[in-house]
Design an enzyme around this catalytic site. Structure first.
Site, PDB file in Angstrom:
ATOM      1  N   GLY A  92     -13.154  -4.137  42.896  1.00 56.67           N
ATOM      2  CA  GLY A  92     -11.846  -4.231  43.054  1.00 56.67           C
ATOM      3  C   GLY A  92     -10.602  -3.643  42.599  1.00 56.67           C
ATOM      4  O   GLY A  92      -9.278  -3.291  42.497  1.00 56.67           O
ATOM      5  N   GLY A 126      -5.638  -4.516  40.767  1.00 56.07           N
ATOM      6  CA  GLY A 126      -6.009  -4.385  40.167  1.00 56.07           C
ATOM      7  C   GLY A 126      -6.290  -3.450  38.944  1.00 56.07           C
ATOM      8  O   GLY A 126      -6.644  -2.399  38.592  1.00 56.07           O
ATOM      9  N   ASP A 252     -23.535 -10.747  40.672  1.00 51.92           N
ATOM     10  CA  ASP A 252     -22.795  -9.235  40.732  1.00 51.92           C
ATOM     11  C   ASP A 252     -22.051  -9.210  39.573  1.00 51.92           C
ATOM     12  O   ASP A 252     -21.735  -7.678  39.101  1.00 51.92           O
ATOM     13  CB  ASP A 252     -21.025  -9.675  41.262  1.00 51.92           C
ATOM     14  CG  ASP A 252     -20.433 -11.023  40.918  1.00 51.92           C
ATOM     15  OD1 ASP A 252     -21.119 -11.507  40.353  1.00 51.92           O
ATOM     16  OD2 ASP A 252     -18.681 -11.252  40.391  1.00 51.92           O
ATOM     17  N   ASP A 262     -20.587  -6.437  32.032  1.00 52.40           N
ATOM     18  CA  ASP A 262     -19.249  -7.300  32.516  1.00 52.40           C
ATOM     19  C   ASP A 262     -18.536  -8.495  31.897  1.00 52.40           C
ATOM     20  O   ASP A 262     -19.449  -9.287  32.089  1.00 52.40           O
ATOM     21  CB  ASP A 262     -19.212  -7.510  34.040  1.00 52.40           C
ATOM     22  CG  ASP A 262     -18.861  -6.581  35.265  1.00 52.40           C
ATOM     23  OD1 ASP A 262     -18.098  -5.621  34.778  1.00 52.40           O
ATOM     24  OD2 ASP A 262     -18.473  -8.123  36.127  1.00 52.40           O
TER      25      ASP A 262
HETATM   26  P1  AMP Z   1     -14.582 -10.350  37.524  1.00 55.35           P
HETATM   27  O1  AMP Z   1     -14.572 -11.437  37.320  1.00 55.35           O
HETATM   28  O2  AMP Z   1     -14.224  -8.388  36.083  1.00 55.35           O
HETATM   29  O3  AMP Z   1     -16.283  -9.778  36.763  1.00 55.35           O
HETATM   30  O4  AMP Z   1     -14.547  -9.620  38.487  1.00 55.35           O
HETATM   31  C1  AMP Z   1     -14.996 -10.231  40.350  1.00 55.35           C
HETATM   32  C2  AMP Z   1     -14.898 -10.070  41.087  1.00 55.35           C
HETATM   33  O5  AMP Z   1     -12.993  -9.846  41.166  1.00 55.35           O
HETATM   34  C3  AMP Z   1     -15.242  -8.300  41.228  1.00 55.35           C
HETATM   35  O6  AMP Z   1     -14.790  -8.374  42.383  1.00 55.35           O
HETATM   36  C4  AMP Z   1     -13.407  -7.955  40.463  1.00 55.35           C
HETATM   37  O7  AMP Z   1     -13.531  -6.237  41.174  1.00 55.35           O
HETATM   38  C5  AMP Z   1     -12.315  -8.818  41.088  1.00 55.35           C
HETATM   39  N1  AMP Z   1     -11.277  -8.550  40.518  1.00 55.35           N
HETATM   40  C6  AMP Z   1     -11.228  -9.547  39.038  1.00 55.35           C
HETATM   41  N2  AMP Z   1      -9.775  -8.674  38.836  1.00 55.35           N
HETATM   42  C7  AMP Z   1      -9.436  -8.128  39.336  1.00 55.35           C
HETATM   43  C8  AMP Z   1      -7.969  -7.763  39.332  1.00 55.35           C
HETATM   44  N3  AMP Z   1      -7.282  -7.359  38.964  1.00 55.35           N
HETATM   45  N4  AMP Z   1      -8.193  -6.691  40.774  1.00 55.35           N
HETATM   46  C9  AMP Z   1      -9.087  -6.427  41.587  1.00 55.35           C
HETATM   47  N5  AMP Z   1      -9.847  -6.809  41.897  1.00 55.35           N
HETATM   48  C10 AMP Z   1      -9.472  -7.888  41.220  1.00 55.35           C
HETATM   49 MG    MG Z   2     -17.885  -8.345  37.754  1.00 54.35          MG
END
Ligand code: AMP
Ligand code: MG
Length: 494
Positions: A92, A126, A252, A262
Site C-alpha cells: 500500500g 501511503g 504477509d 517488516d
Molecule cells: P505493515 O503493518 O507495514 O506490515 O502493513 C500491513 C498492510 O497495510 C500492508 O498491506 C501495507 O502496505 C498496508 N499499509 C500500512 N500502512 C499504510 C499506509 N500508511 N498507507 C498505505 N498502506 C499501508
Molecule cells: Mg507488512
C-alpha cells in the site's frame, strides 16, 4: 564503488505480468533530507558511502528525481493477520524499485517504504512515520550485527510533510535492501483468488531467483518448501537465542528466504519474561516470545496449503513433520554456543531448562546474563551482582553449569572468548531506541541514531573509542534496561 545514478537496475519481477503488481513511480515529496545512512548496507550494492551527502541520492530515493533504469512496482499479496485471512493487502505504501547486482554477482532488491499510496493503499496515506522508519532502520542493522538473517536498511530520508496517526507526525521513506520481497502472503494471494497457474509461476520464479541450485530437480517444488521451512526454523531459532521478538508474525510479513522481514512493534528481551509481546495490540499474546516457533509452524502450514495441488498433501505434511525436530536442533545449537558448551546431552538439556527457570523466576536481564556467565567463575564481582538478585538458586545452578564446562575441552579464557563473540554486550534496548527517537523527533538531532547503528554493527565488543569524541561512556549502553522501560510495548502505527 558507484554513485546512485549508476546502479544498473533490472527487475525480473516485471516479467511476471500485471496480475502480480501495479507499476507506479514514487510520489514526489516536500523538501527531503537525510536522517541516517548505513555505509555497510551501501557496500552490499557497491554504492559509494560518500553518496550519503549528495542531492542526487536524496532526490532519487525520495521520488523527486527519476531513478535511471528502475521500473518501480507495488507487489500484490494478501495474508493471514492474527490468524484471520485478509484478502486485501499488497504494497500500500511500498515500492520495489528493482534489483541491483554487485561485483560479487549477488542480486539485491531495493525497496522504498513510504513512497506514496498505491492501488493497494485501502484509503491509507501511503506514507510511513519518521518514528517507524527509525525503528525499522535500527532494528535491521542491529539484527544483522547479531548475525540474524534480515532485510537491511540503506537510509532513512525524512520528508517535511505531516501525516496523521493518533497525532500529526513527521513522515519519512525507508530505503530497504533485501534478498527477496516474496512473502508467504504473495502465494496466498494467488491461491485464494483462484489463480493456480499464477501460484505455479510465482513458485517457478521464486526458485529461479532464490533457489537456483534446485532449478533442475524434478521435485523442486517440494524442495523449495523444504528449504523455506529450514530457513524459517533457523531464523526463528536465532531470534530466540538473541531474544528478538518480531511482534507481528503475520504471513504477509514472512519472507520465503527465511529473512527477518517488516519491522513493526518488535522488541528485544531485557528482563526475561517468556510470554512477553512487544506488540501493544496483541492482547492474546499470539506473537509473544514463547510462541514464535509455533507461529512459524502455523505460517509455514499456510504456505503449504497454497502448494497442495503442485506438491501433494502427503509430501508437504512430511516436510512439516520435520519442523519441530529441525527447530529444536537449531535452537539447541544456538543455546549451546551461547553457553560455551559443545556436548549436547541430557545434562545439557536439564541445565538449559534450569537456566530458563532462573531467568524467568528472577526476571534477570537476558543478554547481560550470558556476559556474566562468560566471566564465571573468573570475575566474582560480576557474577556476584547476578547472585545477589537470584541468591541460592543461581549459585546452585552455576555449580551445575560449571560441571558441564569442566567436561569440555576449553579452559576458562577460551570459553570466555567464544562466548563473548556470540553473546552481545549491546542490544537495541527500548530506552536506547526511545532516546534516539526523542532526539530525532523533538530536536531534529540524528546523531544518536548514527551512534546506535555504529555500536550495534558489532555488538560483541567493547567499543569505547566510538563514543570518545562525544564524551559518552559506551558501557552505559550495555547496562540493564531501566525499570520504566522494561517489557515495553509499541503500537502498530508507531
Ligand atoms: P505493515 O503493518 O507495514 O506490515 O502493513 C500491513 C498492510 O497495510 C500492508 O498491506 C501495507 O502496505 C498496508 N499499509 C500500512 N500502512 C499504510 C499506509 N500508511 N498507507 C498505505 N498502506 C499501508
Ligand atoms: Mg507488512
Amino acid at each position: 564503488m558507484r554513485d546512485s545514478k549508476n546502479l544498473n537496475f533490472s527487475n525480473r519481477f516485471i516479467e511476471l505480468g500485471p496480475e502480480f503488481y501495479q507499476a507506479k513511480t514514487p510520489d514526489p515529496v516536500t523538501d527531503p533530507y537525510l536522517v541516517d545512512f548505513s555505509p555497510s548496507t551501501a557496500k552490499l550494492i557497491d554504492l559509494a558511502p560518500e553518496e550519503n551527502s549528495t542531492q542526487g541520492f536524496i532526490g532519487r530515493f525520495s521520488g523527486n528525481m527519476p531513478l535511471e533504469g528502475a521500473q518501480p512496482l507495488a507487489m500484490a499479496y494478501s495474508g493471514h493477520q492474527f490468524g484471520s485471512y485478509n484478502p486485501r493487502l499488497g504494497d500500500g505504501r511500498g515500492l520495489l524499485l528493482g534489483e541491483v547486482k554487485n561485483k560479487k554477482q549477488e542480486i539485491w532488491d531495493i525497496h522504498l517504504k513510504g513512497a506514496g499510496p498505491t492501488r493497494f493503499a485501502r484509503g491509507f496515506d501511503g506514507r510511513a512515520t519518521l518514528q517507524s522508519s527509525i525503528r525499522e532502520h535500527l532494528a535491521s542493522e542491529a539484527l544483522n550485527g547479531l548475525g540474524v538473517p534480515t532485510t537491511r536498511s540503506l537510509a532513512i530520508i525524512g520528508i517535511r510533510e505531516l501525516i496523521y496517526r493518533q497525532k500529526p507526525e513527521m513522515a519519512a521513506i525507508l530505503v530497504r535492501v533485501a534478498d527477496s520481497h516474496i512473502r508467504f502472503g504473495s502465494f496466498e494471494f494467488f491461491h485464494y483468488t483462484g489463480q493456480p497457474k499464477n501460484v505455479q509461476r510465482l513458485l517457478e520464479f521464486s526458485i529461479q531467483c532464490h533457489y537456483p541450485e534446485i532449478a533442475e530437480e524434478s521435485d523442486r517444488y517440494r524442495i523449495f518448501f523444504q528449504r523455506t521451512l529450514q530457513r524459517t526454523a533457523k531464523m526463528i531459532a536465532k531470534w530466540q537465542a538473541v531474544g528478538f521478538i518480531h511482534g507481528v508474525m503475520n504471513t504477509d510479513n514472512m519472507c520465503i528466504t527465511g529473512t527477518t522481514f517488516d519491522y513493526g512493534p518488535y522488541g528485544f528481551m531485557d528482563r526475561f519474561v517468556a510470554n512477553h509481546t512487544p506488540n501493544h495490540s496483541d492482547t492474546q499474546r499470539r506473537y509473544a516470545y514463547s510462541q514464535q516457533s509455533e507461529i512459524g509452524f502455523w505460517n509455514l502450514n499456510k504456505l503449504a496449503e497454497t502448494l497442495v495441488s503442485l506438491v501433494g498433501a502427503e509430501p508437504l505434511q512430511e516436510e512439516m513433520r520435520q519442523y519441530q525436530t529441525l527447530f529444536n536442533r537449531f535452537y539447541r545449537e544456538e543455546m549451546a554456543k551461547k553457553m560455551g558448551l559443545a556436548i549436547l546431552d541430557s545434562e545439557f538439556t536439564q541445565c538449559v531448562q534450569g537456566m530458563f527457570q532462573l531467568l524467568q523466576e528472577h526476571q534477570l536481564d537476558y543478554s547481560n546474563f550470558f556476559r556474566f556467565l562468560a566471566d564465571y567463575p573468573g570475575n566474582p564481582q560480576m557474577v556476584n551482582s547476578a547472585i545477589n538478585n537470584a541468591k541460592n538458586e543461581l549459585s546452585s545452578w552455576l555449580s551445575q553449569y560449571l560441571k558441564l564446562t569442566q567436561r569440555e575441552d576449553l579452559n576458562h579464557e577460551e570459553r570466555k572468548t567464544q562466548m563473548d563473540a556470540i553473546n552481545p554486550k549491546y542490544i537495541l534496548r527500548s530506552h536506547l531506541v526511545q532516546n534516539a527517537l526523542d532526539k530525532a523527533l523533538k530536536e531534529s538531532d540524528f546523531s544518536e541514531i548514527e551512534r546506535l547503528r555504529i555500536l550495534l554493527e558489532n555488538p560483541f565488543q567493547d567499543q569505547p573509542e566510538i563514543f570518545e569524541h562525544y564524551g559518552i561512556d559506551a558501557d552505559s549502553y550495555a547496562q540493564d534496561t531501566p525499570d520504566s522501560f522494561l517489557c515495553q510495548q509499541t503500537s502498530c502505527s508507531a
